[in-house]
Design a protein around this motif. Structure first.
Motif, PDB file in Angstrom:
ATOM      1  N   ASN A   1       0.807  -1.219   0.000  1.00  0.00           N
ATOM      2  CA  ASN A   1       0.000   0.000   0.000  1.00  0.00           C
ATOM      3  C   ASN A   1       0.841   1.271   0.000  1.00  0.00           C
ATOM      4  N   ILE A   2       2.106   1.137  -0.389  1.00  0.00           N
ATOM      5  CA  ILE A   2       3.006   2.275  -0.577  1.00  0.00           C
ATOM      6  C   ILE A   2       3.532   2.221  -2.007  1.00  0.00           C
ATOM      7  N   ILE A   3       3.433   3.329  -2.722  1.00  0.00           N
ATOM      8  CA  ILE A   3       3.956   3.353  -4.092  1.00  0.00           C
ATOM      9  C   ILE A   3       5.454   3.081  -4.064  1.00  0.00           C
ATOM     10  N   LYS A   4       5.945   2.340  -5.020  1.00  0.00           N
ATOM     11  CA  LYS A   4       7.375   2.020  -5.053  1.00  0.00           C
ATOM     12  C   LYS A   4       8.166   3.169  -5.673  1.00  0.00           C
ATOM     13  N   TYR A   5       9.164   3.615  -4.934  1.00  0.00           N
ATOM     14  CA  TYR A   5      10.126   4.583  -5.464  1.00  0.00           C
ATOM     15  C   TYR A   5      11.244   3.783  -6.130  1.00  0.00           C
ATOM     16  N   LEU A   6      11.446   4.024  -7.406  1.00  0.00           N
ATOM     17  CA  LEU A   6      12.312   3.167  -8.211  1.00  0.00           C
ATOM     18  C   LEU A   6      13.692   3.752  -8.480  1.00  0.00           C
ATOM     19  N   ASP A   7      13.771   5.079  -8.604  1.00  0.00           N
ATOM     20  CA  ASP A   7      15.050   5.683  -8.978  1.00  0.00           C
ATOM     21  C   ASP A   7      14.981   7.179  -8.708  1.00  0.00           C
ATOM     22  N   HIS A   8      16.127   7.814  -8.690  1.00  0.00           N
ATOM     23  CA  HIS A   8      16.211   9.268  -8.585  1.00  0.00           C
ATOM     24  C   HIS A   8      17.577   9.691  -9.109  1.00  0.00           C
ATOM     25  N   GLY A   9      17.712  10.962  -9.424  1.00  0.00           N
ATOM     26  CA  GLY A   9      19.002  11.425  -9.912  1.00  0.00           C
ATOM     27  C   GLY A   9      18.910  12.798 -10.532  1.00  0.00           C
ATOM     28  N   LYS A  10      19.892  13.120 -11.370  1.00  0.00           N
ATOM     29  CA  LYS A  10      19.945  14.422 -12.039  1.00  0.00           C
ATOM     30  C   LYS A  10      20.036  14.200 -13.538  1.00  0.00           C
ATOM     31  N   PHE A  11      19.284  15.024 -14.276  1.00  0.00           N
ATOM     32  CA  PHE A  11      19.286  14.936 -15.742  1.00  0.00           C
ATOM     33  C   PHE A  11      19.660  16.301 -16.301  1.00  0.00           C
ATOM     34  N   ASP A  12      20.430  16.284 -17.349  1.00  0.00           N
ATOM     35  CA  ASP A  12      20.859  17.544 -17.958  1.00  0.00           C
ATOM     36  C   ASP A  12      20.942  17.348 -19.464  1.00  0.00           C
ATOM     37  N   SER A  13      20.283  18.245 -20.191  1.00  0.00           N
ATOM     38  CA  SER A  13      20.379  18.208 -21.648  1.00  0.00           C
ATOM     39  C   SER A  13      20.185  19.620 -22.179  1.00  0.00           C
ATOM     40  N   PRO A  14      20.670  19.912 -23.382  1.00  0.00           N
ATOM     41  CA  PRO A  14      20.487  21.248 -23.965  1.00  0.00           C
ATOM     42  C   PRO A  14      19.018  21.615 -24.143  1.00  0.00           C
ATOM     43  N   GLU A  15      18.176  20.615 -24.372  1.00  0.00           N
ATOM     44  CA  GLU A  15      16.760  20.889 -24.626  1.00  0.00           C
ATOM     45  C   GLU A  15      15.996  21.244 -23.350  1.00  0.00           C
ATOM     46  N   THR A  16      16.262  20.524 -22.267  1.00  0.00           N
ATOM     47  CA  THR A  16      15.464  20.694 -21.047  1.00  0.00           C
ATOM     48  C   THR A  16      16.200  21.421 -19.941  1.00  0.00           C
ATOM     49  N   GLY A  17      17.500  21.540 -20.059  1.00  0.00           N
ATOM     50  CA  GLY A  17      18.263  22.103 -18.964  1.00  0.00           C
ATOM     51  C   GLY A  17      18.512  21.057 -17.896  1.00  0.00           C
ATOM     52  N   GLU A  18      18.901  21.505 -16.731  1.00  0.00           N
ATOM     53  CA  GLU A  18      19.253  20.600 -15.639  1.00  0.00           C
ATOM     54  C   GLU A  18      18.119  20.521 -14.627  1.00  0.00           C
ATOM     55  N   PHE A  19      17.785  19.315 -14.202  1.00  0.00           N
ATOM     56  CA  PHE A  19      16.787  19.148 -13.146  1.00  0.00           C
ATOM     57  C   PHE A  19      17.009  17.812 -12.450  1.00  0.00           C
ATOM     58  N   LEU A  20      16.542  17.741 -11.211  1.00  0.00           N
ATOM     59  CA  LEU A  20      16.523  16.483 -10.479  1.00  0.00           C
ATOM     60  C   LEU A  20      15.228  15.753 -10.812  1.00  0.00           C
ATOM     61  N   TYR A  21      15.239  14.442 -10.642  1.00  0.00           N
ATOM     62  CA  TYR A  21      14.030  13.681 -10.949  1.00  0.00           C
ATOM     63  C   TYR A  21      13.855  12.545  -9.944  1.00  0.00           C
ATOM     64  N   ILE A  22      12.604  12.105  -9.823  1.00  0.00           N
ATOM     65  CA  ILE A  22      12.236  10.957  -8.996  1.00  0.00           C
ATOM     66  C   ILE A  22      11.372  10.043  -9.857  1.00  0.00           C
ATOM     67  N   VAL A  23      11.624   8.751  -9.820  1.00  0.00           N
ATOM     68  CA  VAL A  23      10.861   7.783 -10.607  1.00  0.00           C
ATOM     69  C   VAL A  23      10.089   6.869  -9.661  1.00  0.00           C
ATOM     70  N   THR A  24       8.783   6.725  -9.915  1.00  0.00           N
ATOM     71  CA  THR A  24       7.946   5.834  -9.110  1.00  0.00           C
ATOM     72  C   THR A  24       7.088   4.962 -10.017  1.00  0.00           C
ATOM     73  N   GLU A  25       6.457   3.964  -9.404  1.00  0.00           N
ATOM     74  CA  GLU A  25       5.415   3.214 -10.100  1.00  0.00           C
ATOM     75  C   GLU A  25       4.322   4.174 -10.560  1.00  0.00           C
ATOM     76  N   LYS A  26       3.560   3.753 -11.540  1.00  0.00           N
ATOM     77  CA  LYS A  26       2.444   4.553 -12.035  1.00  0.00           C
ATOM     78  C   LYS A  26       1.127   3.951 -11.554  1.00  0.00           C
ATOM     79  N   GLY A  27       0.291   4.780 -10.949  1.00  0.00           N
ATOM     80  CA  GLY A  27      -1.036   4.337 -10.560  1.00  0.00           C
ATOM     81  C   GLY A  27      -2.018   4.462 -11.713  1.00  0.00           C
ATOM     82  N   ASP A  28      -3.144   3.768 -11.596  1.00  0.00           N
ATOM     83  CA  ASP A  28      -4.159   3.813 -12.648  1.00  0.00           C
ATOM     84  C   ASP A  28      -5.112   4.993 -12.479  1.00  0.00           C
TER      85      ASP A  28
END
Length: 275
Positions: A37-64
């Motif tokens: 009954n807790i969503i799974k946290y799968l990953d996290h980190g930093k992403f950087d690209s010329p198109e989007t710039g730099e940002f941190l991110y968190i990845v979780t399961e997707k609910g319906d």
């Protein structure tokens, strides 16, 4: 790496948080949480690209679907028709809360919009404002986080001097969530203000009378028991609020009441839902 995941996931961009050791340690802790009954946290980190710039991110399961939307679809003026279903969903939410509390983790923003269904399991999401303590009787920060209608008076109302205990904040939010589930969102206000405001500025009995009244209007079975449970969560005093594990016992008793009312010729010896 998009090939890392075999199912659709949610990637949440985090723009306003600096990349610190706390960010990484906090998300590593969330990734260790393992409960249905807790969503799974799968990953996290930093992403950087010329198109989007730099940002941190968190990845979780997707609910319906989230519970707030589900309630809008399901609730009618005859909410008593699905009381048992609402309680069975609520049990899953409380199991998740009981689990994180056993880890000395406190969500601080429990509400229907932060609960999603995934493969028939209802899961708590959005732990970005969670608090962690070493012991369950340790006070936490008075930082005002959460959502107004579900926030305990210790956080959102001046003049409330109680100690701020994480489990009691979540218990208050559980009470507001259950009240909304078995009635509707309009029940979370009284005289144009939140229930928390009324608890501090007016009489607690006025709030509890309001709760019992709206439940009585919407619920056909177990009105008294449902009213008792919600009132024992929506309390001015943090110390008086039921813990999540006590809530599980109370809900199990109500479900047994409903079962007996529906099948008066045979009583049900229910399996306790405390897990």
């Amino acid at each position: 790496n998009r090939n890392q995941f075999t199912e659709e996931v949610v990637v949440k961009k985090v723009y306003d948080t600096p990349e610190t050791e706390d960010f990484h340690e906090s998300n590593k802790l969330l990734q260790k949480l393992d409960h249905s009954n807790i969503i799974k946290y799968l990953d996290h980190g930093k992403f950087d690209s010329p198109e989007t710039g730099e940002f941190l991110y968190i990845v979780t399961e997707k609910g319906d679907e989230d519970l707030a939307r589900y309630l809008k679809e399901r609730q009618t003026n005859h909410a008593n028709d699905n009381l048992q279903e609402m309680l069975e969903i609520f049990v899953q939410l409380v199991r998740g809360v009981a689990f994180i509390h056993s880890q000395n983790i406190y969500h601080r923003d429990i509400k229907p919009a932060n609960v999603v269904v995934r493969k028939n399991d209802w899961k708590i999401i959005d732990f970005e404002d969670y608090a962690k303590t070493d012991t369950q009787d340790e006070s936490i920060s008075a930082q005002k986080v959460g959502t107004e209608y579900y926030m305990a008076p210790q956080i959102c109302i001046r003049g409330c001097k109680d100690r701020i205990l994480g489990n009691s904040l979540d218990s208050y939010s559980l009470g507001c969530t259950l009240l909304e589930m078995i009635t509707d969102s309009s029940s979370l206000t009284l005289n144009g203000n939140t229930l928390a405001y009324n608890l501090v500025k007016n009489e607690e009995s006025d709030v509890h009378n309001h709760i019992r009244k709206v439940i009585g209007e919407k619920v056909a079975m177990s009105k008294q028991s449902c009213g008792d449970l919600v009132c024992n969560l929506i309390q001015k005093s943090a110390a008086k609020r039921l813990t999540a594990r006590c809530v599980l016992v109370s809900v199990d008793k109500i479900l047994q009441e409903i079962s007996v009312m529906k099948n008066p010729t045979r009583s049900r010896r229910g399996k306790c839902m405390v897990q």
